[in-house]
Design a protein around this motif. Structure first.
Motif, PDB file in Angstrom:
ATOM      1  N   LEU A   1      41.446  -2.832  40.348  1.00 26.29           N
ATOM      2  CA  LEU A   1      41.865  -3.923  41.220  1.00 26.29           C
ATOM      3  C   LEU A   1      43.080  -4.609  40.609  1.00 26.29           C
ATOM      4  CD1 LEU A   1      38.380  -5.558  41.969  1.00 26.29           C
ATOM      5  CD2 LEU A   1      39.588  -3.835  43.336  1.00 26.29           C
ATOM      6  N   LEU A   2      44.129  -4.761  41.397  1.00 26.26           N
ATOM      7  CA  LEU A   2      45.326  -5.481  40.979  1.00 26.26           C
ATOM      8  C   LEU A   2      45.394  -6.768  41.799  1.00 26.26           C
ATOM      9  CD1 LEU A   2      47.933  -2.548  40.892  1.00 26.26           C
ATOM     10  CD2 LEU A   2      46.474  -3.376  39.032  1.00 26.26           C
ATOM     11  N   LEU A   3      45.337  -7.915  41.141  1.00 29.57           N
ATOM     12  CA  LEU A   3      45.322  -9.197  41.833  1.00 29.57           C
ATOM     13  C   LEU A   3      46.691  -9.861  41.737  1.00 29.57           C
ATOM     14  CD1 LEU A   3      42.306  -8.561  41.261  1.00 29.57           C
ATOM     15  CD2 LEU A   3      41.939 -11.007  40.912  1.00 29.57           C
ATOM     16  N   THR A   4      47.302 -10.131  42.881  1.00 25.75           N
ATOM     17  CA  THR A   4      48.567 -10.866  42.896  1.00 25.75           C
ATOM     18  C   THR A   4      48.851 -11.365  44.298  1.00 25.75           C
ATOM     19  OG1 THR A   4      50.966 -10.758  42.618  1.00 25.75           O
ATOM     20  CG2 THR A   4      49.846  -8.684  43.128  1.00 25.75           C
ATOM     21  N   ALA A   5      49.181 -12.638  44.418  1.00 22.35           N
ATOM     22  CA  ALA A   5      49.592 -13.181  45.716  1.00 22.35           C
ATOM     23  C   ALA A   5      51.031 -12.784  46.026  1.00 22.35           C
ATOM     24  CB  ALA A   5      49.459 -14.704  45.701  1.00 22.35           C
ATOM     25  N   THR A   6      51.721 -12.279  45.008  1.00 21.82           N
ATOM     26  CA  THR A   6      53.156 -12.020  45.140  1.00 21.82           C
ATOM     27  C   THR A   6      53.498 -10.618  44.634  1.00 21.82           C
ATOM     28  OG1 THR A   6      53.488 -13.108  42.994  1.00 21.82           O
ATOM     29  CG2 THR A   6      53.762 -14.457  44.953  1.00 21.82           C
ATOM     30  N   PRO A   7      53.095  -9.572  45.385  1.00 19.76           N
ATOM     31  CA  PRO A   7      53.346  -8.198  44.914  1.00 19.76           C
ATOM     32  C   PRO A   7      54.821  -7.839  44.842  1.00 19.76           C
ATOM     33  CG  PRO A   7      52.465  -8.201  47.151  1.00 19.76           C
ATOM     34  CD  PRO A   7      52.350  -9.594  46.649  1.00 19.76           C
ATOM     35  N   ILE A   8      55.668  -8.602  45.540  1.00 23.64           N
ATOM     36  CA  ILE A   8      57.115  -8.471  45.362  1.00 23.64           C
ATOM     37  C   ILE A   8      57.618  -9.792  44.821  1.00 23.64           C
ATOM     38  CG2 ILE A   8      59.342  -8.203  46.505  1.00 23.64           C
ATOM     39  CD1 ILE A   8      58.037  -6.412  48.543  1.00 23.64           C
ATOM     40  N   GLN A   9      58.217  -9.760  43.643  1.00 24.53           N
ATOM     41  CA  GLN A   9      58.754 -10.976  43.034  1.00 24.53           C
ATOM     42  C   GLN A   9      60.265 -11.065  43.269  1.00 24.53           C
ATOM     43  OE1 GLN A   9      57.279 -13.282  40.138  1.00 24.53           O
ATOM     44  NE2 GLN A   9      55.653 -13.086  41.633  1.00 24.53           N
ATOM     45  N   ASN A  10      60.965 -10.023  42.866  1.00 22.61           N
ATOM     46  CA  ASN A  10      62.428 -10.044  42.973  1.00 22.61           C
ATOM     47  C   ASN A  10      63.000  -8.902  43.789  1.00 22.61           C
ATOM     48  OD1 ASN A  10      63.680 -12.325  41.473  1.00 22.61           O
ATOM     49  ND2 ASN A  10      62.382 -11.546  39.826  1.00 22.61           N
ATOM     50  N   ASN A  11      62.315  -7.743  43.776  1.00 26.97           N
ATOM     51  CA  ASN A  11      62.845  -6.621  44.566  1.00 26.97           C
ATOM     52  C   ASN A  11      61.722  -5.699  45.017  1.00 26.97           C
ATOM     53  OD1 ASN A  11      62.640  -4.146  42.729  1.00 26.97           O
ATOM     54  ND2 ASN A  11      63.675  -5.613  41.382  1.00 26.97           N
ATOM     55  N   VAL A  12      61.994  -4.908  46.024  1.00 30.58           N
ATOM     56  CA  VAL A  12      60.970  -4.110  46.696  1.00 30.58           C
ATOM     57  C   VAL A  12      60.390  -3.017  45.796  1.00 30.58           C
ATOM     58  CG1 VAL A  12      62.535  -2.390  47.685  1.00 30.58           C
ATOM     59  CG2 VAL A  12      60.454  -3.024  48.923  1.00 30.58           C
TER      60      VAL A  12
END
Length: 510
Positions: A198-209
């Protein structure tokens, strides 16, 4: 307490053997059969874990996420709910479910150091999962569920000790910190055996795709093709892509994302605005002199140092002075030394900070608790002094504080001070629902940092509308930052989905 070995079985065994007594009891057999049957989980639909969790009442969207990951995604997924919707609870439910079903015996949770205690408390008290925080003298052989900081895990000898274990499940919190294949933590996670992950992140893209490409490649290598295929198929560049509907379809096969408005919960509103600020004549003069530095001194010819100085000047003269003074030590030519000394002299004579004055104006009108986010420690110290001169109480919050001090600052903010002045670390792992005013004093290049900041207050338990004030000085680098933030938000929404307002109520068309 004395423990003795019983020999009664031996006498009974010999008696049955010599006298041809029955070896078993049909009644006892049926009772045993009924017990085993009652404990069997005959199908893999629905969750068993909630009935074993008296200290937890999961929300419907959290139960739906757990079911989706187990039944449709085979335990490999990105949990990407918006900030504040309970991704930790969802991960705990999934882990508990697999433990109950006997499919997971050993699990490793990797998280930023500041979140380890939060994980331990939730797993132990909400889920009855006996998790421990890893210490350097612990043997991983003796513990089934271990929570460890990312920084510790990626280094020797801990890395090798982890690789020697057979973990059934890997959970990684704040997974966007993995970034890409060039980072040590990404390389470490890539080498882990991942039966369930499981990878938890509200922001799977921070700076680039491409950050999204690398996260998905960890879970399902080849799901988006290799790097070149992905780049070609979606005409992907850092801040642009095509065929976004097809990409979202592929992403949704490995990612679960709930937005606040999808949960059925009544949320308070976000009231977001960009507040333009004008430099005073004296501040603008210093800013223009800084721009000219690249033509005066080779020390400032690099883009990074010039950008840093411009951003610092938009923050405070204190932050600017520290960088200029460091650069001054590297200068050798008399002309450049004189020019920098002149800038420092003009900096010292500045009597106002236009942005700080706007902050005071906002706080005065808010007449309530306010969080200020700045990117510079020097600006943090300055703002605390400045607000004190105006009779406003404040407390600092930054990454140098240990857990006890962080908790104490949060307590002081809640009970006594009107303002909390946080550096970027305040955007992670601290919940402040009792506050509903956020001032982004310095804008980051990364829009997801804004989302993380706002998510500290706009989360479950917030009872008021949340007011967000984004400060930007006209005709400076902060205008460029705003433009790039809009571009990055557009990329996020193309690849992942809609994003709540973080810059202004009205989205700028790209």
């Amino acid at each position: 307490m004395i423990i003795e070995r019983s020999s009664e079985w031996k006498e009974a065994f010999i008696d049955r053997l010599e006298n041809r007594e029955p070896w078993d009891s049909w009644t006892l057999y049926n009772m045993s059969y009924d017990v085993v049957k009652a404990n069997l989980i005959t199908d893999f639909t629905g969750l068993q874990s909630p009935k074993y969790l008296p200290n937890l009442t999961p929300l419907n969207h959290q139960l739906d996420v757990a079911e989706t990951v187990i039944e449709r995604m085979n335990g490999k997924a990105i949990l990407a709910d918006e900030v504040g919707l309970g991704k930790t609870i969802e991960a705990g439910l999934i882990l508990k479910e697999y433990l109950i079903r006997g499919l997971v015996k050993k699990a490793l949770i990797l998280a930023p150091a500041s979140l380890i205690n939060q994980w331990i408390e939730e797993l132990n008290y909400k889920f009855y999962i006996p998790a421990i925080a890893y210490k350097k003298n612990y043997s991983l052989d003796h513990y089934d569920v271990v929570v460890m900081s990312m920084d510790t895990a990626k280094k020797s000898p801990h890395k090798e000790l982890i690789y020697a274990q057979d973990y059934d499940m890997i959970i990684i919190d704040e997974a966007h910190k993995l970034k890409n294949h060039k980072t040590k933590i990404y390389e470490f996670v890539q080498g882990l055996k991942k039966k369930f992950c499981l990878l938890l992140t509200a922001t799977p893209i921070q700076n680039n795709v491409f950050e999204l490409f690398y996260l998905i490649s960890l879970l399902k290598p080849g799901h988006l093709g290799n790097y070149e295929t992905f780049q070609s198929e979606f005409s992907a560049s850092k801040h642009n892509l095509e065929h976004d509907e097809y990409l979202r379809e592929l992403v949704n096969q490995v990612m679960v994302r709930n937005r606040r408005h999808d949960t059925g919960i009544e949320w308070t509103n976000r009231k977001v605005e960009i507040i333009p600020i004008q430099f005073s004549k004296e501040e603008k003069e210093v800013y223009d002199m800084i721009l000219e530095l690249k033509n005066i001194s080779p020390v400032f010819s690099g883009a990074f140092s010039m950008i840093t100085l411009q951003k610092e000047m938009c923050s405070s003269k204190e932050a600017t002075y520290l960088t200029l003074n460091k650069m001054l030590q590297k200068c050798t030519e008399r002309e450049e030394i004189s020019y920098i000394e002149e800038i420092i002299q003009k900096l010292s004579s500045l009597e106002i900070n236009s942005k700080a004055e706007k902050v005071y104006e906002i706080i005065s009108k808010a007449d309530d608790k306010v969080i200020i986010f700045t990117e510079y420690r020097a600006s943090q110290v300055y703002l605390q002094w400045y607000l004190q001169t105006k009779g406003i109480t404040s407390v600092p919050f930054n990454g140098k504080f240990n857990k006890s001090k962080r908790d104490w600052m949060k307590h002081l903010f809640k009970e006594q001070a009107q303002v909390l002045i946080a550096t970027e670390s305040g955007g992670e792992g601290i919940n402040l629902q009792f506050c509903h005013h956020v001032i982004n004093y310095d804008l980051p290049w990364n829009p997801m940092k804004l989302e993380q900041r706002i998510g500290r207050v706009h989360r479950l338990g917030q009872e008021h509308d949340v007011h967000i004030y984004n400060l930007a000085i006209d005709n400076t680098i902060e205008k460029n930052i705003l433009d790039l933030l809009y571009v990055k938000i557009d990329v996020f929404e193309k690849a992942v989905g809609e994003l709540d307002d973080i810059l202004s109520t009205f989205k700028k068309s790209i």
